[in-house]
Design a protein around this motif. Structure first.
Motif, PDB file in Angstrom:
ATOM      1  N   PRO A   9       0.699  -1.189  -0.140  1.00  0.00           N
ATOM      2  CA  PRO A   9       0.023  -0.054  -0.093  1.00  0.00           C
ATOM      3  C   PRO A   9       0.855   1.202  -0.264  1.00  0.00           C
ATOM      4  N   GLY A  10       0.279   2.264  -0.418  1.00  0.00           N
ATOM      5  CA  GLY A  10       1.043   3.555  -0.568  1.00  0.00           C
ATOM      6  C   GLY A  10       1.482   3.893  -2.003  1.00  0.00           C
ATOM      7  N   ASN A  11       1.366   5.127  -2.351  1.00  0.00           N
ATOM      8  CA  ASN A  11       1.741   5.456  -3.692  1.00  0.00           C
ATOM      9  C   ASN A  11       3.127   5.386  -4.142  1.00  0.00           C
ATOM     10  N   THR A  12       4.077   5.921  -3.017  1.00  0.00           N
ATOM     11  CA  THR A  12       5.439   5.868  -3.421  1.00  0.00           C
ATOM     12  C   THR A  12       5.955   6.376  -4.715  1.00  0.00           C
ATOM     13  N   ILE A  13       5.519   7.362  -5.057  1.00  0.00           N
ATOM     14  CA  ILE A  13       5.361   8.004  -6.653  1.00  0.00           C
ATOM     15  C   ILE A  13       6.803   8.287  -7.031  1.00  0.00           C
ATOM     16  N   GLY A  14       7.527   9.109  -5.966  1.00  0.00           N
ATOM     17  CA  GLY A  14       8.810   9.642  -6.443  1.00  0.00           C
ATOM     18  C   GLY A  14      10.038   8.349  -6.755  1.00  0.00           C
ATOM     19  N   PRO A  15      10.050   7.441  -5.754  1.00  0.00           N
ATOM     20  CA  PRO A  15      10.889   6.381  -5.936  1.00  0.00           C
ATOM     21  C   PRO A  15      10.436   5.389  -7.235  1.00  0.00           C
ATOM     22  N   VAL A  16       9.100   5.315  -7.306  1.00  0.00           N
ATOM     23  CA  VAL A  16       8.563   4.723  -8.609  1.00  0.00           C
ATOM     24  C   VAL A  16       9.056   5.035  -9.772  1.00  0.00           C
ATOM     25  N   GLY A  17       8.941   6.487  -9.931  1.00  0.00           N
ATOM     26  CA  GLY A  17       9.365   7.270 -11.238  1.00  0.00           C
ATOM     27  C   GLY A  17      10.808   7.391 -11.439  1.00  0.00           C
ATOM     28  N   GLN A  18      11.545   7.345 -10.209  1.00  0.00           N
ATOM     29  CA  GLN A  18      12.920   7.687 -10.421  1.00  0.00           C
ATOM     30  C   GLN A  18      13.685   6.218 -10.788  1.00  0.00           C
ATOM     31  N   GLY A  19      13.009   5.154 -10.545  1.00  0.00           N
ATOM     32  CA  GLY A  19      13.617   3.746 -10.696  1.00  0.00           C
ATOM     33  C   GLY A  19      13.229   3.275 -12.365  1.00  0.00           C
ATOM     34  N   LEU A  20      11.855   3.712 -12.567  1.00  0.00           N
ATOM     35  CA  LEU A  20      11.523   3.259 -13.880  1.00  0.00           C
ATOM     36  C   LEU A  20      12.009   4.121 -14.948  1.00  0.00           C
TER      37      LEU A  20
ATOM     38  N   SER B 101       7.803   7.984 -20.022  1.00  0.00           N
ATOM     39  CA  SER B 101       8.364   8.251 -18.679  1.00  0.00           C
ATOM     40  C   SER B 101       7.321   8.118 -17.559  1.00  0.00           C
ATOM     41  N   ALA B 102       7.602   7.795 -16.396  1.00  0.00           N
ATOM     42  CA  ALA B 102       6.839   7.664 -15.439  1.00  0.00           C
ATOM     43  C   ALA B 102       6.738   9.020 -14.589  1.00  0.00           C
ATOM     44  N   PRO B 103       5.719   9.418 -13.978  1.00  0.00           N
ATOM     45  CA  PRO B 103       5.495  10.679 -13.219  1.00  0.00           C
ATOM     46  C   PRO B 103       6.594  10.440 -12.085  1.00  0.00           C
ATOM     47  N   THR B 104       6.997  11.591 -11.507  1.00  0.00           N
ATOM     48  CA  THR B 104       7.535  11.708 -10.182  1.00  0.00           C
ATOM     49  C   THR B 104       7.259  12.584  -9.158  1.00  0.00           C
ATOM     50  N   SER B 105       5.939  12.770  -9.453  1.00  0.00           N
ATOM     51  CA  SER B 105       5.060  13.710  -8.487  1.00  0.00           C
ATOM     52  C   SER B 105       3.779  13.317  -8.874  1.00  0.00           C
ATOM     53  N   ASN B 106       2.998  13.560  -7.892  1.00  0.00           N
ATOM     54  CA  ASN B 106       1.315  13.305  -7.890  1.00  0.00           C
ATOM     55  C   ASN B 106       0.562  14.356  -8.334  1.00  0.00           C
ATOM     56  N   SER B 107       1.197  15.346  -8.784  1.00  0.00           N
ATOM     57  CA  SER B 107       0.382  16.859  -9.013  1.00  0.00           C
ATOM     58  C   SER B 107      -0.722  16.555 -10.215  1.00  0.00           C
ATOM     59  N   GLY B 108      -0.218  15.892 -10.959  1.00  0.00           N
ATOM     60  CA  GLY B 108      -1.356  15.638 -12.253  1.00  0.00           C
ATOM     61  C   GLY B 108      -1.973  14.085 -12.241  1.00  0.00           C
TER      62      GLY B 108
END
Length: 409
Positions: free
Chosen positions: A237-248, A360-367
């Motif tokens: 659970p959890g978005n973890t959007i920064g690490p997800v985008g940085q890895g991908l 590319s994957a997003p690195t923030s959840n702004s959009g």
């Protein structure tokens, strides 16, 4: 001169030499002529074996997909006919040959009685009386008849898989493999938990270890472990959007944030993205209006393949900097989400799907953007190993076996 000794005159010696030379030349010509037929037979023996292998595989695939033995036999014979009609294979004519297709539940037993379509099915294709044209062999009353056979069927299951990223998708609703249609675009990792079928708190991430750096490295391709797909996978659970985008995004030659390097995680060989990126609306529907692909269509996997293997001269090419082909292809577990309740959950894996990462994957959840992938194929069987006893659960592939009644296959 001793009249008691005989001598052969030089003229008679010349005549004997002529006979010997003529006989030697005829022998050499005969051997050379026969070698043409031998080489011709050896070449066509290889071609025949390849054809029979293909026919056996075709029959086994029909069985594996639930087809009848009649349909499987027809597929084998059709494969042979099509090979014979292909360009460059004009001589591969099976009309006068004898073709036998047999079926078994054990690759080591042919013929087999009591075949059960509910068990693993193996197909044996045997071709005999395959006659070749003679060049000079008929002089020696030699007929060039070939025979060959092959057995094919499911390999044993291979439940341990590697190179999997910690993202999962629920079984889809489309008509294709596991509910996914080849060439269609899907959201692989969501930015809104309300759009996930895995329940509240889940964004389609899997737990391959805690900590942002673990997530980042695993999505960059650094997970070294193997997962047993007969065991449930656990969501994270959890978005973890920064690490997800940085890895991908290392796959797109983007190493901003996270401390990852191209030495450990090289980019793809080709990092082009669509001119107009895909979007996900509030209802979870994908909008993709790009027209920069071939023929004015949306840019995708086929365009990626068209740029390979050598994309030199293209600004999106990373050949010279160590880019690796297919880094944008993600191996993702397909899971059964019918029991989803939210939070940390366990889901059974039903298949592995290969998706092409579109952009590319997003690195923030702004959009609240998603990670998008184009479905390529079911890649469950990519780790199969030939053998027997494939009834156990797990991925497998259709492979060739040694024919118990043959010498070559």
């Amino acid at each position: 001169m001793d009249s008691g000794k005989w001598r052969i005159s030089p003229k008679k010696q010349r005549g004997l030499t002529l006979v010997l030379v003529t006989a030697a030349m005829l022998a050499l010509v005969g051997v050379a002529a026969l070698s043409i037929d031998v080489n011709h037979a050896m070449l066509n023996k290889t071609r025949l074996q390849n054809s029979v292998d293909a026919a056996a595989l075709a029959a086994a695939i029909v069985l594996d997909n639930g087809g009848s033995t009649t349909e499987a036999a027809a597929a084998a014979k059709t494969t042979l006919i099509n090979i014979g009609g292909a360009t460059g294979n004009d001589e591969m004519d099976f009309t006068s040959a004898q073709i036998v297709v047999q079926f078994s539940n054990d690759p080591a037993i042919f013929p087999f009685s009591g075949f059960n379509s509910d068990d693993d099915g193996y197909a044996r294709v045997a071709v005999s009386g395959y006659q070749l044209d003679n060049f000079f062999a008929h002089i020696l009353n030699v007929t060039k008849n070939l025979s060959s056979s092959a057995v094919a069927g499911p390999s044993p299951s291979n439940t341990l898989v590697t190179n999997v990223v910690p993202i999962a998708v629920c079984e889809g609703e489309d008509a294709g493999t596991n509910g996914y249609n080849q060439g269609d675009l899907y959201a692989l990792k969501l930015a809104d938990q309300n759009q996930s079928e895995m329940g509240p708190g889940n964004y389609q991430l899997l737990d391959f270890g805690s900590g942002a750096s673990t997530v980042r490295e695993a999505l960059a391709g650094g997970y070294k472990g193997a997962i047993d797909i007969t065991e449930p996978v656990i969501t994270k659970p959890g978005n973890t959007i920064g690490p997800v985008g940085q890895g991908l995004n290392t796959r797109f030659d983007d190493y901003s944030g996270g401390g990852l390097s191209d030495t450990d995680y090289p980019s793809d060989i080709y990092v082009r993205e669509p001119v107009k990126p895909a979007k996900l609306d509030n209802d979870g529907n994908i909008t993709y209006l790009d027209t920069s692909g071939s023929g004015g269509g949306a840019w995708g996997y086929s365009d990626y393949l068209a740029a390979l293997p050598d994309c030199s001269g293209d600004s999106d090419c990373r050949i010279d900097s160590g880019g690796e082909e297919n880094r944008r292809v993600l191996v993702i577990p397909v899971v059964d989400c019918s029991s989803a309740s939210g939070g940390t959950s366990a889901f059974n894996v039903t298949a592995l799907a290969c998706f092409f990462m579109l952009q590319s994957a997003p690195t923030s959840n702004s959009g609240k953007e998603a990670v998008f992938g184009e479905f390529i194929e079911d890649c469950t069987v990519s780790g199969g190993v030939p053998g027997q006893n494939s009834n156990s659960d797990g991925p497998y592939r259709i492979v060739l076996y040694r024919d118990p009644n043959g010498e070559e296959s």
